[in-house]
Design a protein around this motif. Structure first.
Motif, PDB file in Angstrom:
ATOM      1  N   ILE A  34       0.856  -1.183   0.000  1.00 24.78           N
ATOM      2  CA  ILE A  34       0.000   0.000   0.000  1.00 24.78           C
ATOM      3  C   ILE A  34       0.894   1.235   0.000  1.00 24.78           C
ATOM      4  O   ILE A  34       1.877   1.299   0.748  1.00 24.78           O
ATOM      5  CB  ILE A  34      -0.906   0.041   1.248  1.00 24.78           C
ATOM      6  CG1 ILE A  34      -1.697  -1.258   1.391  1.00 24.78           C
ATOM      7  CG2 ILE A  34      -1.839   1.240   1.215  1.00 24.78           C
ATOM      8  CD1 ILE A  34      -2.297  -1.440   2.770  1.00 24.78           C
ATOM      9  N   TYR A  35       0.551   2.206  -0.825  1.00 23.42           N
ATOM     10  CA  TYR A  35       1.257   3.479  -0.811  1.00 23.42           C
ATOM     11  C   TYR A  35       0.255   4.569  -0.437  1.00 23.42           C
ATOM     12  O   TYR A  35      -0.795   4.694  -1.067  1.00 23.42           O
ATOM     13  CB  TYR A  35       1.864   3.785  -2.180  1.00 23.42           C
ATOM     14  CG  TYR A  35       2.786   4.982  -2.171  1.00 23.42           C
ATOM     15  CD1 TYR A  35       4.167   4.828  -2.101  1.00 23.42           C
ATOM     16  CD2 TYR A  35       2.273   6.280  -2.225  1.00 23.42           C
ATOM     17  CE1 TYR A  35       5.010   5.930  -2.095  1.00 23.42           C
ATOM     18  CE2 TYR A  35       3.109   7.385  -2.205  1.00 23.42           C
ATOM     19  CZ  TYR A  35       4.477   7.205  -2.138  1.00 23.42           C
ATOM     20  OH  TYR A  35       5.305   8.308  -2.109  1.00 23.42           O
ATOM     21  N   VAL A  38      -6.858  -5.995  -1.184  1.00 23.52           N
ATOM     22  CA  VAL A  38      -6.596  -6.384  -2.570  1.00 23.52           C
ATOM     23  C   VAL A  38      -5.220  -7.037  -2.680  1.00 23.52           C
ATOM     24  O   VAL A  38      -4.330  -6.803  -1.869  1.00 23.52           O
ATOM     25  CB  VAL A  38      -6.687  -5.180  -3.538  1.00 23.52           C
ATOM     26  CG1 VAL A  38      -8.064  -4.562  -3.497  1.00 23.52           C
ATOM     27  CG2 VAL A  38      -5.616  -4.140  -3.228  1.00 23.52           C
ATOM     28  N   LYS A  39      -5.046  -7.856  -3.686  1.00 25.53           N
ATOM     29  CA  LYS A  39      -3.759  -8.492  -3.966  1.00 25.53           C
ATOM     30  C   LYS A  39      -3.035  -7.660  -4.999  1.00 25.53           C
ATOM     31  O   LYS A  39      -3.497  -7.513  -6.138  1.00 25.53           O
ATOM     32  CB  LYS A  39      -3.989  -9.920  -4.495  1.00 25.53           C
ATOM     33  CG  LYS A  39      -2.710 -10.724  -4.679  1.00 25.53           C
ATOM     34  CD  LYS A  39      -2.066 -11.050  -3.340  1.00 25.53           C
ATOM     35  CE  LYS A  39      -0.858 -11.961  -3.551  1.00 25.53           C
ATOM     36  NZ  LYS A  39      -0.160 -12.232  -2.264  1.00 25.53           N
ATOM     37  N   GLY A  40      -1.917  -7.090  -4.623  1.00 23.28           N
ATOM     38  CA  GLY A  40      -1.158  -6.248  -5.533  1.00 23.28           C
ATOM     39  C   GLY A  40      -1.040  -4.828  -5.004  1.00 23.28           C
ATOM     40  O   GLY A  40      -1.422  -4.535  -3.863  1.00 23.28           O
ATOM     41  N   PRO A  41      -0.548  -3.889  -5.823  1.00 26.52           N
ATOM     42  CA  PRO A  41      -0.344  -2.522  -5.360  1.00 26.52           C
ATOM     43  C   PRO A  41      -1.662  -1.791  -5.144  1.00 26.52           C
ATOM     44  O   PRO A  41      -2.613  -1.944  -5.906  1.00 26.52           O
ATOM     45  CB  PRO A  41       0.450  -1.872  -6.492  1.00 26.52           C
ATOM     46  CG  PRO A  41       0.866  -2.982  -7.402  1.00 26.52           C
ATOM     47  CD  PRO A  41      -0.112  -4.079  -7.213  1.00 26.52           C
ATOM     48  N   ALA A  42      -1.705  -0.968  -4.110  1.00 28.47           N
ATOM     49  CA  ALA A  42      -2.850  -0.101  -3.845  1.00 28.47           C
ATOM     50  C   ALA A  42      -2.320   1.293  -3.530  1.00 28.47           C
ATOM     51  O   ALA A  42      -1.283   1.433  -2.867  1.00 28.47           O
ATOM     52  CB  ALA A  42      -3.689  -0.636  -2.694  1.00 28.47           C
ATOM     53  N   TYR A  43      -3.046   2.306  -4.004  1.00 34.33           N
ATOM     54  CA  TYR A  43      -2.626   3.694  -3.803  1.00 34.33           C
ATOM     55  C   TYR A  43      -3.754   4.478  -3.153  1.00 34.33           C
ATOM     56  O   TYR A  43      -4.892   4.472  -3.633  1.00 34.33           O
ATOM     57  CB  TYR A  43      -2.261   4.330  -5.146  1.00 34.33           C
ATOM     58  CG  TYR A  43      -1.870   5.791  -5.037  1.00 34.33           C
ATOM     59  CD1 TYR A  43      -0.586   6.157  -4.658  1.00 34.33           C
ATOM     60  CD2 TYR A  43      -2.795   6.800  -5.333  1.00 34.33           C
ATOM     61  CE1 TYR A  43      -0.221   7.506  -4.568  1.00 34.33           C
ATOM     62  CE2 TYR A  43      -2.436   8.144  -5.252  1.00 34.33           C
ATOM     63  CZ  TYR A  43      -1.156   8.489  -4.861  1.00 34.33           C
ATOM     64  OH  TYR A  43      -0.793   9.816  -4.766  1.00 34.33           O
ATOM     65  N   LEU A  44      -3.434   5.164  -2.054  1.00 34.03           N
ATOM     66  CA  LEU A  44      -4.413   5.962  -1.318  1.00 34.03           C
ATOM     67  C   LEU A  44      -3.903   7.396  -1.228  1.00 34.03           C
ATOM     68  O   LEU A  44      -2.810   7.647  -0.703  1.00 34.03           O
ATOM     69  CB  LEU A  44      -4.602   5.371   0.086  1.00 34.03           C
ATOM     70  CG  LEU A  44      -5.750   5.878   0.950  1.00 34.03           C
ATOM     71  CD1 LEU A  44      -7.086   5.678   0.260  1.00 34.03           C
ATOM     72  CD2 LEU A  44      -5.738   5.173   2.303  1.00 34.03           C
ATOM     73  N   ALA A  84      -7.597   5.153  -4.617  1.00 31.98           N
ATOM     74  CA  ALA A  84      -8.689   5.883  -3.969  1.00 31.98           C
ATOM     75  C   ALA A  84      -8.200   7.225  -3.456  1.00 31.98           C
ATOM     76  O   ALA A  84      -7.027   7.390  -3.110  1.00 31.98           O
ATOM     77  CB  ALA A  84      -9.272   5.064  -2.819  1.00 31.98           C
ATOM     78  N   THR A  85      -9.125   8.192  -3.422  1.00 28.31           N
ATOM     79  CA  THR A  85      -8.882   9.444  -2.718  1.00 28.31           C
ATOM     80  C   THR A  85      -9.658   9.402  -1.403  1.00 28.31           C
ATOM     81  O   THR A  85     -10.693   8.728  -1.299  1.00 28.31           O
ATOM     82  CB  THR A  85      -9.327  10.659  -3.544  1.00 28.31           C
ATOM     83  OG1 THR A  85     -10.746  10.606  -3.744  1.00 28.31           O
ATOM     84  CG2 THR A  85      -8.627  10.690  -4.890  1.00 28.31           C
ATOM     85  N   ALA A  86      -9.160  10.120  -0.412  1.00 29.25           N
ATOM     86  CA  ALA A  86      -9.798  10.131   0.900  1.00 29.25           C
ATOM     87  C   ALA A  86      -9.499  11.456   1.576  1.00 29.25           C
ATOM     88  O   ALA A  86      -8.644  12.224   1.116  1.00 29.25           O
ATOM     89  CB  ALA A  86      -9.310   8.959   1.757  1.00 29.25           C
ATOM     90  N   SER A  87     -10.196  11.719   2.666  1.00 28.32           N
ATOM     91  CA  SER A  87     -10.042  12.994   3.360  1.00 28.32           C
ATOM     92  C   SER A  87     -10.235  12.793   4.858  1.00 28.32           C
ATOM     93  O   SER A  87     -11.042  11.959   5.280  1.00 28.32           O
ATOM     94  CB  SER A  87     -11.063  14.015   2.844  1.00 28.32           C
ATOM     95  OG  SER A  87     -11.073  15.178   3.647  1.00 28.32           O
ATOM     96  N   PRO A 124      -3.807  10.500  -8.461  1.00 32.07           N
ATOM     97  CA  PRO A 124      -4.666   9.311  -8.536  1.00 32.07           C
ATOM     98  C   PRO A 124      -4.870   8.823  -9.968  1.00 32.07           C
ATOM     99  O   PRO A 124      -4.857   7.614 -10.232  1.00 32.07           O
ATOM    100  CB  PRO A 124      -5.976   9.795  -7.903  1.00 32.07           C
ATOM    101  CG  PRO A 124      -5.561  10.866  -6.955  1.00 32.07           C
ATOM    102  CD  PRO A 124      -4.438  11.568  -7.657  1.00 32.07           C
ATOM    103  N   ALA A 125      -5.032   9.759 -10.918  1.00 32.79           N
ATOM    104  CA  ALA A 125      -5.201   9.362 -12.320  1.00 32.79           C
ATOM    105  C   ALA A 125      -3.925   8.728 -12.859  1.00 32.79           C
ATOM    106  O   ALA A 125      -3.976   7.763 -13.641  1.00 32.79           O
ATOM    107  CB  ALA A 125      -5.592  10.567 -13.168  1.00 32.79           C
ATOM    108  N   ILE A 126      -2.779   9.259 -12.465  1.00 29.22           N
ATOM    109  CA  ILE A 126      -1.500   8.679 -12.892  1.00 29.22           C
ATOM    110  C   ILE A 126      -1.365   7.243 -12.373  1.00 29.22           C
ATOM    111  O   ILE A 126      -0.950   6.341 -13.114  1.00 29.22           O
ATOM    112  CB  ILE A 126      -0.327   9.549 -12.393  1.00 29.22           C
ATOM    113  CG1 ILE A 126      -0.307  10.887 -13.147  1.00 29.22           C
ATOM    114  CG2 ILE A 126       1.009   8.824 -12.564  1.00 29.22           C
ATOM    115  CD1 ILE A 126       0.662  11.901 -12.577  1.00 29.22           C
ATOM    116  N   MET A 127      -1.754   7.027 -11.129  1.00 31.72           N
ATOM    117  CA  MET A 127      -1.660   5.676 -10.571  1.00 31.72           C
ATOM    118  C   MET A 127      -2.703   4.752 -11.190  1.00 31.72           C
ATOM    119  O   MET A 127      -2.437   3.565 -11.421  1.00 31.72           O
ATOM    120  CB  MET A 127      -1.814   5.724  -9.050  1.00 31.72           C
ATOM    121  CG  MET A 127      -0.680   6.455  -8.343  1.00 31.72           C
ATOM    122  SD  MET A 127       0.962   5.929  -8.880  1.00 31.72           S
ATOM    123  CE  MET A 127       0.955   4.207  -8.366  1.00 31.72           C
TER     124      MET A 127
END
Length: 319
Positions: free
Chosen positions: A135-136, A213-219, A193-196, A181-184
């Motif tokens: 997770i990043y 999830v299995k694999g890279p995730a970006y928050l 995902a975006t969050a606040s 987020p669009a780049i990722m």
């Protein structure tokens, strides 16, 4: 696309874990440290954290103290994703050799917008392309705050920083905020995902989904900085909420390439309500604010269109 299976967090079911504890040195009202704490609460004690140089590293580890109760490593400004991917690969090898149990451990990298969108982008892109199960988390306060409020490529158009000062020939930041987020999402990773900090349960549940999830995730987490944004420390969450209600920071997910809008703004507030509490925007003139408003509206409409394209046929027809 199958739904992500995870244990949902509600007001009646908030984790008691505090992998990131109180007693840190963050500024009063800091939105970034709140985001960090909420993500850590959601992920729990079975987590290894990698932290790029920045505010969160400085305020959490003044020798001989630490706010971390989980394995934590401070790395260089630009390589949080590279180190996290190395930890993930190393654990996988040790599990394969029978030297570690085959249990679930979250490997998570934390960095600010400068360490993500600028000098850390190469390492992040490489980790995503290789498919590491990690997770990043980008804690986005829209500038290099720790080193003196310098602009980053995530600094919004028109904002004043120490390296983008307004003047007779400049309105401050001259470029629009980089769409990380669009780049990722363009890397075709399983979860973006975006969050606040204004919606803590949404934030924690997205961290849970990222772990599931299995694999890279970006928050990508909107994290107000009262010092750098020149605003009252008591208004951090209020301003974060205004960012949602004015559509300048939309909440959405990209799951296996499908866009899902999480926060629909039926009666948006004018962008001036978001800009006004922040003295970094006080120099903007009416026509400049009108330009920002138009750009925000168009980008939000584009996001709505993407979410409709990804909806099931019956849902799209209903909308």
């Amino acid at each position: 696309m199958a739904d992500i299976a995870y244990e949902k967090i509600t007001a009646k079911k908030v984790p008691l874990d505090e992998p990131f504890s109180c007693g840190h040195r963050a500024c009063s009202g800091c939105g970034e440290v709140l985001a960090l704490r909420l993500v850590c609460k959601a992920l729990g004690d079975q987590t290894i954290a990698v932290s790029a140089t920045g505010c969160m590293e400085i305020i959490s580890s003044p020798y001989p103290f630490t706010s971390w109760s989980i394995p934590w490593i401070h790395v260089a400004f630009e390589n949080a994703a590279a180190v996290a991917s190395g930890i993930e690969a190393g654990r996988k090898a040790l599990v394969r050799k029978g030297r570690l149990p085959e249990d679930k451990v979250n490997v998570v990298a934390f960095a600010g917008d400068g360490g993500t969108a600028d000098i850390g982008l190469q390492a992040l892109s490489g980790a995503a392309e290789r498919g590491h199960d990690m997770i990043y988390v980008c804690l986005d306060n829209e500038a290099y705050m720790n080193t003196g409020i310098q602009r980053s490529s995530a600094t919004p158009y028109g904002a004043m920083t120490t390296t983008s000062p307004p003047g007779k020939r400049s309105i401050g930041q001259l470029t629009w905020k980089k769409d990380m987020p669009a780049i990722m999402a363009a890397h075709k990773i399983p979860y973006v995902a975006t969050a606040s900090v204004a919606r803590p349960y949404d934030l924690m549940n997205k961290a849970r989904k990222a772990a599931a999830v299995k694999g890279p995730a970006y928050l990508h987490v909107f994290s107000p900085c009262n010092t750098g944004w020149r605003m009252d420390a008591a208004r951090s969450i209020e301003v974060a909420k205004l960012a949602l209600d004015t559509k300048i920071f939309p909440l959405y997910e990209v799951i296996e390439g499908r866009y899902i809008l999480n926060y629909k703004v039926k009666k948006p507030k004018p962008i001036t309500e978001y800009l006004k509490p922040q003295r970094r925007f006080r120099h903007l003139k009416e026509h400049e604010i009108a330009y920002i408003q138009d750009r925000v509206d168009r980008e939000f409409d584009h996001l709505v269109a993407l979410s409709r394209l990804g909806a099931e046929p019956e849902r799209a027809a209903a909308e």
